[in-house]
Motif scaffolding. Structure first.
Motif, PDB file in Angstrom:
ATOM      1  N   UNK A 197       0.805  -1.208   0.000  1.00 50.61           N
ATOM      2  CA  UNK A 197       0.000   0.000   0.000  1.00 50.61           C
ATOM      3  C   UNK A 197       0.839   1.259   0.000  1.00 50.61           C
ATOM      4  N   UNK A 198       0.163   2.406   0.054  1.00 50.58           N
ATOM      5  CA  UNK A 198       0.866   3.688   0.010  1.00 50.58           C
ATOM      6  C   UNK A 198       1.698   3.951   1.258  1.00 50.58           C
ATOM      7  N   UNK A 199       1.430   3.206   2.341  1.00 54.62           N
ATOM      8  CA  UNK A 199       2.223   3.369   3.555  1.00 54.62           C
ATOM      9  C   UNK A 199       3.383   2.382   3.633  1.00 54.62           C
ATOM     10  N   UNK A 200       3.572   1.601   2.580  1.00 54.34           N
ATOM     11  CA  UNK A 200       4.720   0.705   2.513  1.00 54.34           C
ATOM     12  C   UNK A 200       4.524  -0.649   3.135  1.00 54.34           C
ATOM     13  N   UNK A 201       3.321  -0.971   3.602  1.00 53.70           N
ATOM     14  CA  UNK A 201       3.086  -2.288   4.200  1.00 53.70           C
ATOM     15  C   UNK A 201       2.101  -3.065   3.335  1.00 53.70           C
ATOM     16  N   UNK A 202       2.046  -4.377   3.561  1.00 54.43           N
ATOM     17  CA  UNK A 202       1.213  -5.233   2.737  1.00 54.43           C
ATOM     18  C   UNK A 202      -0.260  -4.937   2.871  1.00 54.43           C
ATOM     19  N   UNK A 203      -0.993  -5.052   1.770  1.00 51.36           N
ATOM     20  CA  UNK A 203      -2.441  -4.833   1.765  1.00 51.36           C
ATOM     21  C   UNK A 203      -3.128  -6.002   1.079  1.00 51.36           C
ATOM     22  N   UNK A 204      -4.380  -6.235   1.446  1.00 47.23           N
ATOM     23  CA  UNK A 204      -5.141  -7.318   0.845  1.00 47.23           C
ATOM     24  C   UNK A 204      -5.439  -7.003  -0.616  1.00 47.23           C
ATOM     25  N   UNK A 205      -5.404  -8.042  -1.428  1.00 48.24           N
ATOM     26  CA  UNK A 205      -5.717  -7.892  -2.844  1.00 48.24           C
ATOM     27  C   UNK A 205      -6.315  -9.196  -3.350  1.00 48.24           C
ATOM     28  N   UNK A 206      -7.208  -9.100  -4.288  1.00 49.04           N
ATOM     29  CA  UNK A 206      -7.728 -10.282  -4.975  1.00 49.04           C
ATOM     30  C   UNK A 206      -7.784  -9.964  -6.455  1.00 49.04           C
ATOM     31  N   UNK A 207      -7.885 -11.003  -7.274  1.00 48.42           N
ATOM     32  CA  UNK A 207      -7.892 -10.736  -8.698  1.00 48.42           C
ATOM     33  C   UNK A 207      -8.241 -11.948  -9.522  1.00 48.42           C
ATOM     34  N   UNK A 208      -8.355 -11.704 -10.810  1.00 45.76           N
ATOM     35  CA  UNK A 208      -8.606 -12.770 -11.779  1.00 45.76           C
ATOM     36  C   UNK A 208      -7.485 -12.740 -12.809  1.00 45.76           C
ATOM     37  N   UNK A 209      -7.185 -13.908 -13.340  1.00 46.21           N
ATOM     38  CA  UNK A 209      -6.158 -14.027 -14.376  1.00 46.21           C
ATOM     39  C   UNK A 209      -6.857 -14.171 -15.718  1.00 46.21           C
ATOM     40  N   UNK A 210      -6.472 -13.335 -16.677  1.00 47.42           N
ATOM     41  CA  UNK A 210      -7.073 -13.327 -18.011  1.00 47.42           C
ATOM     42  C   UNK A 210      -6.005 -13.624 -19.052  1.00 47.42           C
ATOM     43  N   UNK A 211      -6.388 -14.359 -20.099  1.00 48.99           N
ATOM     44  CA  UNK A 211      -5.430 -14.562 -21.190  1.00 48.99           C
ATOM     45  C   UNK A 211      -5.548 -13.410 -22.191  1.00 48.99           C
ATOM     46  N   UNK A 212      -4.818 -13.498 -23.298  1.00 48.41           N
ATOM     47  CA  UNK A 212      -4.803 -12.392 -24.260  1.00 48.41           C
ATOM     48  C   UNK A 212      -6.108 -12.253 -25.023  1.00 48.41           C
ATOM     49  N   UNK A 213      -7.042 -13.185 -24.811  1.00 46.34           N
ATOM     50  CA  UNK A 213      -8.392 -13.078 -25.394  1.00 46.34           C
ATOM     51  C   UNK A 213      -9.405 -12.634 -24.346  1.00 46.34           C
ATOM     52  N   UNK A 214      -8.902 -12.184 -23.170  1.00 38.69           N
ATOM     53  CA  UNK A 214      -9.724 -11.756 -22.042  1.00 38.69           C
ATOM     54  C   UNK A 214     -10.582 -12.884 -21.472  1.00 38.69           C
ATOM     55  N   UNK A 215     -10.141 -14.112 -21.679  1.00 36.92           N
ATOM     56  CA  UNK A 215     -10.825 -15.254 -21.103  1.00 36.92           C
ATOM     57  C   UNK A 215     -10.260 -15.503 -19.707  1.00 36.92           C
TER      58      UNK A 215
END
Length: 552
Positions: A197-215
């Motif tokens: 994060x902006x304060x230099x410590x770890x922050x929670x994050x989640x996400x999805x992985x997409x290929x080059x076809x946005x799948x």
């Protein structure tokens, strides 16, 4: 998660053939011998030293005195150092300027010191930095550096730790780290990540992985202090990106490392209590280009090197090693090419549960204010044998000086863990307090994200080492310059050093520039000296200029 047991069954026949060839191969040729030889030469030339300071409490108030005991160790097994004889310790203010500086005589790797804090000291985050001259050859990253909060009745500025200063006024950031160093087409690879994060410590994050076809290919989420990992099996010709969502609702899209069309990977399974498994995988193009060539897996732990030379006769190779052969702490695993080039590298933490068992017994359960306290200490090793060693004890009132155990830094977290990693390690003691499988997985994520080489392989394999700027200090030093009353340097002047304690008078002669130097002095605590000088004609119409030889 990779199921190593199922993979082993699938390649059992190939592995048996490989092991037979390995045994025969090792009897006739050892391609790792010169690497090990140069590794030993490197560490004998650049013998590493580390310093650890044990403080009497975690934070202070203006008017207090900071007391500490210092341990200076040498080598990767952290034995008390007999190399350096002087420890430099700086007390640095929030403006990053040195307020106080002391030099301490090291005796068999140990010394003690203190910093009195003025009543007028402003509140803020101060730092204490400790190092030997020898450590300066490796840069300030090898120094002991601890943030010390100091409170005061005076107006308090905003407290900003040293580690967080670099991240102010920046955006949240995330980085991805493929296990072993690369993502290779056709090979399932663990990819670790760390969000800051902006304060230099770890922050929670989640996400999805997409290929080059946005799948959508997969999803992931951090598990501890912004860290975690996922698995990716890149298809031929494909590239990948991640769509991220942070705790504050902000989103970002970040490209993942581009898969290599031809390559080799190194995976590690450290889940077993007794052993570690290594899996070396190559895709088809790499296998065709390098079949039957000689490779080397080198495991470096606590100054000990273990090598596995092998021929690339199958696309998948699995090796096991017993943990009892390794030292507790960070272990480096490197895969070398037939040309001795490091191809993949992986750091892992080995925990053999071989720390001392310390027991403390008090003579009473309650004490009056300033009443004498008697404590009985019992220290035993893993074999339940009593040991004699050096220990530090500080007693504080946790109601007045509360502390979060996970955030604590101690001699184990510093010497065994954080000194081998880059960047600011949050909650270092968490990895020693919690022994659950979840904590072990989080520790492995830390190894994958903040692990780095403590030495450069190209530098190590090159025998033309750069000359070292700083040498070992064996004792304290006093130096200066002799001039006449008009400031002109006086050569060949006799300079006498008279210590306040009972000792012999020391004499030396100034050089042609009027400079003099007393080295390898041995004294403890604060000591006063008297300096006197006479010129070459025996007259004392001279002036002494004392040099504080500390380099800012």
């Amino acid at each position: 998660m990779i199921n190593f047991e199922n993979i082993k069954k699938a390649v059992l026949f190939s592995t048996i053939i490989f092991c037979l060839n390995l045994a025969l191969f090792g009897q006739t040729y050892n391609p790792g011998l010169h690497i090990i030889t140069r590794l030993k030469t490197f560490f004998s030339t650049y013998a590493p030293e580390k310093a650890y300071l044990q403080f009497d409490k975690p934070y202070y108030t203006a008017g207090d005195t900071i007391y500490f005991k210092a341990y200076v160790t040498e080598g990767v097994q952290h034995q008390l150092s007999g190399l350096s004889g002087v420890l430099h310790v700086d007390f640095i203010n929030p403006e990053n300027k040195i307020d106080q500086s002391i030099k301490l005589q090291i005796d068999s790797g140990l010394c003690w010191g203190d910093f009195p804090l003025a009543d007028s000291l402003l509140a803020g985050n101060y730092r204490i930095r400790a190092y030997t001259q020898w450590m300066r050859n490796m840069g300030e990253t090898s120094f002991f550096d601890r943030t010390i909060p100091v409170g005061s009745l005076k107006k308090e500025p905003v407290l900003i730790s040293k580690e967080n200063q670099l991240f102010l006024n920046s955006e949240a950031d995330i980085q991805f780290f493929p296990e072993g160093g690369s993502v290779v087409t056709g090979i399932r690879t663990k990819v670790a990540f760390k969000a800051i994060g902006t304060n230099g410590v770890g922050i929670n994050v989640k996400g999805v992985i997409l290929d080059d076809k946005n799948k959508q290919v997969s999803t992931f989420a951090s598990t501890h202090l912004g860290m975690g990992y996922f698995f990716l099996s890149p298809a031929e010709g494909k590239t990948y990106k991640t769509k991220l969502t942070f705790d504050d609702g902000s989103e970002s899209i970040v490209d993942l490392p581009k898969p290599e069309a031809s390559g080799i990977t190194l995976a590690v399974n450290n889940d077993s209590i007794s052993k570690i498994s290594f899996m070396i995988s190559v895709n088809e193009p790499y296998y065709k280009a390098n079949r039957n060539k000689d490779f080397l897996l080198l495991i470096y732990s606590g100054g000990k090197s273990i090598t596995y030379p092998f021929k690339l006769e199958v696309p998948l190779i699995i090796l096991d090693i017993q943990k009892r052969l390794l030292h507790t702490g960070v272990t480096t695993v490197t895969l070398f090419s037939p040309d001795d080039e490091p191809l993949c590298e992986r750091l892992l933490f080995v925990q053999n549960h071989d720390q001392l068992n310390l027991r403390v017994q008090a003579d009473k359960t309650e004490y009056k204010k300033r009443e004498k306290v008697s404590l009985l200490f019992n220290a035993k090793n893993i074999k339940d044998s009593t040991v004699s060693w050096h220990f530090s004890v500080s007693v504080i009132d946790e109601n007045k000086v509360p502390a979060d155990e996970n955030n604590e830094r101690n001699i184990l977290t510093d010497l065994l863990l954080t000194s081998n990693l880059k960047g600011y390690v949050e909650q270092p003691n968490y990895y020693f307090n919690d022994t659950s499988q979840n904590a072990l997985n989080n520790l492995d994520a830390l190894m994958l994200t903040q692990g780095y080489r403590s030495f450069d392989w190209k530098q190590m394999l090159d025998t033309n080492y750069a000359p070292l700027t700083y040498q070992f200090e064996k004792g304290l030093e006093i130096s200066g310059k002799v001039t006449n009353l008009f400031g002109k340097p006086l050569p060949d002047a006799t300079v006498n050093l008279i210590p306040s304690f009972k000792s012999n008078l020391l004499s030396t002669t100034s050089d042609k520039k009027g400079l003099f130097h007393f080295s390898n002095l041995v004294f403890m605590d604060t000591t006063h000296f008297v300096l006197s000088a006479i010129n070459s004609k025996g007259r004392n119409s001279t002036k002494l200029i004392y040099f504080n030889d500390k380099e800012e």
